[in-house]
Scaffold this active site. Structure first.
Site, short mmCIF file in Angstrom:
data_model
loop_
_atom_site.label_atom_id
_atom_site.label_comp_id
_atom_site.label_asym_id
_atom_site.label_seq_id
_atom_site.Cartn_x
_atom_site.Cartn_y
_atom_site.Cartn_z
N GLU A 297 -7.64 -7.63 -2.58
CA GLU A 297 -8.07 -6.36 -3.17
C GLU A 297 -8.76 -6.61 -4.50
OE1 GLU A 297 -5.35 -3.60 -4.96
OE2 GLU A 297 -3.80 -5.11 -5.21
N LYS B 112 -7.93 2.96 -0.65
CA LYS B 112 -6.48 3.01 -0.79
C LYS B 112 -6.02 4.45 -0.98
CE LYS B 112 -2.67 0.84 -3.32
NZ LYS B 112 -2.28 -0.08 -4.39
N CYS C 255 -2.48 -3.59 -1.09
CA CYS C 255 -1.33 -3.84 -1.95
C CYS C 255 -0.06 -3.21 -1.37
CB CYS C 255 -1.61 -3.39 -3.37
SG CYS C 255 -0.46 -4.07 -4.59
#
Length: 523
Positions: free
Chosen positions: A286, A343, A392
Site C-alpha cells: 500500500e 480502502k 492494511c
C-alpha cells in the site's frame, strides 16, 4: 434432655465440636490462612501479569494454549470476588493483554511522530485502558451471576464473547489480537470455516470458564465438541487454476518514505524491483507511491507503464483530489481493463481523525492523516482469477470481506490480496500478528491470501491457513509464488453473509439465560 438437645444443636451450628462448649477451641486449622494464600493469586497485579501471558498466545509465539489458560485464571479469580473487584480484575487483565500486545504503537508515535517518550507510552496505556472497559464491564457482570457452576461458566463465556464483539464493532471497531486469533493453529482452528474467529472465541471462553468453575460436565461436553471438530467436513472449496504472482517488498524506511530528497532514489529502487519480477502479475505494498498517481513526473510514470506492459502491475498509491479527498488505493496498470480499489475501512488516528483528536494527530505530523473512503468492493479479473484487494488492516474484518467469499457478484474472489505498510511500527511482533489475522481469514473462507508489504510480512498463505512462503523482515526483494485460486463457500461465509455477526450476539444472550432463570427463581 430437651435442654441438652438444644445445647447440642446450638454447638453444632456455631462450628464447635458436638458435646463441647461453644467457646471451646477447635482442632480444625483456621480457614483464614488458606483464604489469604488463595487471595494472593487473585491480586489485581496478578491480573496484569495474566493479561501479558494472554498476549503470549498470539504470533509469533506458537503457544495457543496459553490463551484459554490465562482466561481460566481470570474466570476463577473474578467469580470468587465481589462484582466491583471482578470488574477491576477484568480491566487490568485487558490492560496487561492489550498494552503488551500493542506496545509497537509506541514506535509510530515516538520514532516517527516525534512525541515525547512519556507521552507515547502513556498513549499506549490509555488506549489499552479504554479498550479494556469492555472486559471490565463483562467480568463485573459475570461476577453478579448466581447458579450452578455450569450456568456461571456459560454466563462468563457469553459476556466475554459480547465484549469481544463490542470491541470489534463499536467506534469503527479495533479487534486487533482478539482472543480467537490465537487459534490459527491447534484443535480449534478446524472450526474457523464453520463459526469464524468469534465463534472460536466463544468455544475457547466456554472451555476456560468450565475449567475455572470446575463444571466438569460442561468441560466434558466442550472436550467432546472439540474432538468432533477434528472430524468435521472441511473441503468446502475447490481448486480454480493457478496464477504466478510477484510480491514486492521495497523495504523503504518509514522516515525516508515521505522525504522529498529521497523520493527519486526510492522510486528507482521500486522500479528496479518491479522490472526484476517474473510473475504474471506484480503486486506492491500500500501507498508505495506516497502521493497521488497524477502527481508523478511523466518520465517516472512512463517507466512504470513500460514495466507494466511486460507484466501487469497492481500499484499502491493515492487517488482523488483535495476537494473530494484522497483515497488510499491500489491501481492496476497494464491490465486489459482499467481497475482501481480504494480502502473502505480506515484506521482511526492514522487515516481518519476521530472528532476531538485533531490536536493529537496534528502533533504527530502524519502525512495523509485524514483520508476519504473507497466506494466499491469488486474484484480484479485477471488470467482466469478474481483477486479481491484488502488494504492494511481491512483483513481484520471478516464481515467486510465475506461478499468476496461467495460465488456470486462482482466481489466474488478466488484469491485475497493484502497490501500493507507496517514500517510505522517496527519489525517485531506486529508483522507476525498481522500475518496471523490473514491466516484466520484464509481459514474462515478457504481462500488463499497473498501479502505484499513494505518491510514485512510479505507472504503466501494457502487456503488452509498455512504460511507457504515468506520474505525475511526488513529485506528488499521480490517473493515469487504460485497461488492456487479457490471457488466455493464455507458454512461460515454463508451465514455471515446472510446475517452478519447477529447470530453471535444471539449466542451471547442465550448463554446468559440459565443464570437469569436461576436469579429469578431465587427471588
Amino acid at each position: 434432655m430437651a435442654v441438652l438437645g438444644r445445647f447440642r444443636r446450638h454447638g453444632a451450628a456455631s462450628g464447635a465440636p458436638s458435646g463441647a462448649p461453644s467457646g471451646a477451641p477447635s482442632d480444625a486449622p483456621p480457614r483464614a490462612s488458606g483464604l489469604t494464600w488463595l487471595s494472593a493469586f487473585r491480586h489485581p497485579w496478578v491480573a496484569l501479569l495474566a493479561g501479558a501471558v494472554h498476549t503470549g498466545s498470539f504470533a509469533p509465539s506458537p503457544a495457543w494454549w496459553l490463551q484459554p489458560l490465562a482466561l481460566a485464571w481470570l474466570c476463577w479469580a473474578a467469580l470468587g470476588a465481589r462484582p466491583r473487584r471482578a470488574a477491576l480484575l477484568g480491566g487490568l487483565f485487558g490492560v496487561g493483554w492489550l498494552a503488551s500486545g500493542l506496545w509497537w504503537l509506541y514506535i509510530s508515535m515516538h520514532d516517527f511522530g516525534h512525541l515525547p517518550g512519556v507521552v507515547s507510552g502513556l498513549a499506549v496505556v490509555l488506549l489499552a485502558a479504554f479498550l479494556s472497559l469492555y472486559y471490565a464491564l463483562a467480568v463485573g457482570l459475570a461476577a453478579r451471576g448466581s447458579g450452578p457452576p455450569w450456568a456461571r461458566a456459560l454466563a462468563f463465556a457469553a459476556l466475554w464473547l459480547a465484549a469481544e464483539l463490542a470491541r470489534a464493532t463499536l467506534f469503527t471497531g479495533f479487534p486487533w489480537i482478539a482472543s480467537g486469533y490465537a487459534h490459527t493453529q491447534g484443535p480449534l482452528a478446524t472450526f474457523a470455516p464453520w463459526v469464524g474467529v468469534y465463534g472460536i472465541t466463544a468455544l475457547s471462553a466456554c472451555a476456560a470458564s468450565a475449567l475455572a468453575t470446575r463444571a466438569w460436565r460442561l468441560l466434558g461436553v466442550m472436550l467432546l465438541i472439540v474432538s468432533l471438530g477434528q472430524v468435521l467436513p472441511s473441503g468446502f472449496t475447490q481448486p480454480a487454476g493457478e496464477l504466478a504472482v510477484s510480491l514486492v517488498q521495497p523495504n523503504i524506511p518509514q522516515d525516508q518514505k515521505f522525504d522529498r530528497d529521497r523520493f527519486e532514489d526510492n522510486l528507482n529502487q521500486l522500479s528496479t524491483l518491479i522490472e526484476s519480477a517474473r510473475g504474471q502479475l506484480v503486486i506492491t505494498p500500500e501507498s508505495v507511491l506516497p502521493l497521488p498517481l497524477a502527481w508523478l513526473d511523466p518520465v517516472q510514470t512512463e517507466r512504470l507503464q513500460r514495466a507494466a506492459a511486460q507484466r501487469p502491475l497492481l500499484l499502491g498509491t493515492f487517488l482523488g483530489n483535495e476537494q473530494a479527498g484522497y483515497v488510499n488505493s491500489l491501481v492496476a496498470l497494464g491490465t486489459p481493463a482499467p481497475y482501481d480499489y480504494g480502502k473502505r475501512h480506515l484506521l482511526p488516528f492514522g487515516e481518519f481523525i476521530p472528532p476531538g483528536f485533531h490536536w493529537f494527530v496534528r502533533a504527530m505530523r502524519i502525512p495523509m492523516d485524514d483520508q476519504a473512503h473507497g466506494t466499491h468492493q469488486r474484484a480484479l479479473s485477471f488470467a482466469g482469477q478474481r483477486l479481491r484487494p484488502l488494504i492494511c488492516y481491512e483483513d481484520l474484518f471478516g464481515e467486510d470481506v465475506v461478499a468476496s467469499a461467495l460465488d456470486q457478484g462482482e466481489a466474488s474472489a478466488t484469491v485475497l490480496v493484502n497490501a500493507s505498510n507496517l514500517a510505522w511500527f517496527g519489525p517485531r511482533m506486529v508483522q507476525d500478528q498481522h500475518l496471523q489475522f490473514s491466516q484466520m481469514r484464509a481459514l474462515e473462507f478457504q481462500r488463499p491470501l497473498v501479502r505484499a508489504t513494505n518491510t514485512g510480512a510479505t507472504a503466501l498463505v494457502d487456503h488452509e491457513g498455512r504460511v507457504v512462503s515468506r520474505l525475511p523482515a526488513e529485506q528488499a526483494g521480490v517473493l515469487e509464488v504460485r497461488v492456487q485460486g479457490r471457488r466455493g463457500e464455507t458454512p461460515y461465509a454463508r451465514w455471515l453473509a446472510a446475517f452478519g455477526l447477529w447470530p453471535l450476539w444471539a449466542l451471547a444472550v442465550l448463554g446468559l439465560v440459565p443464570v437469569l432463570i436461576h436469579r429469578r427463581r431465587a427471588r
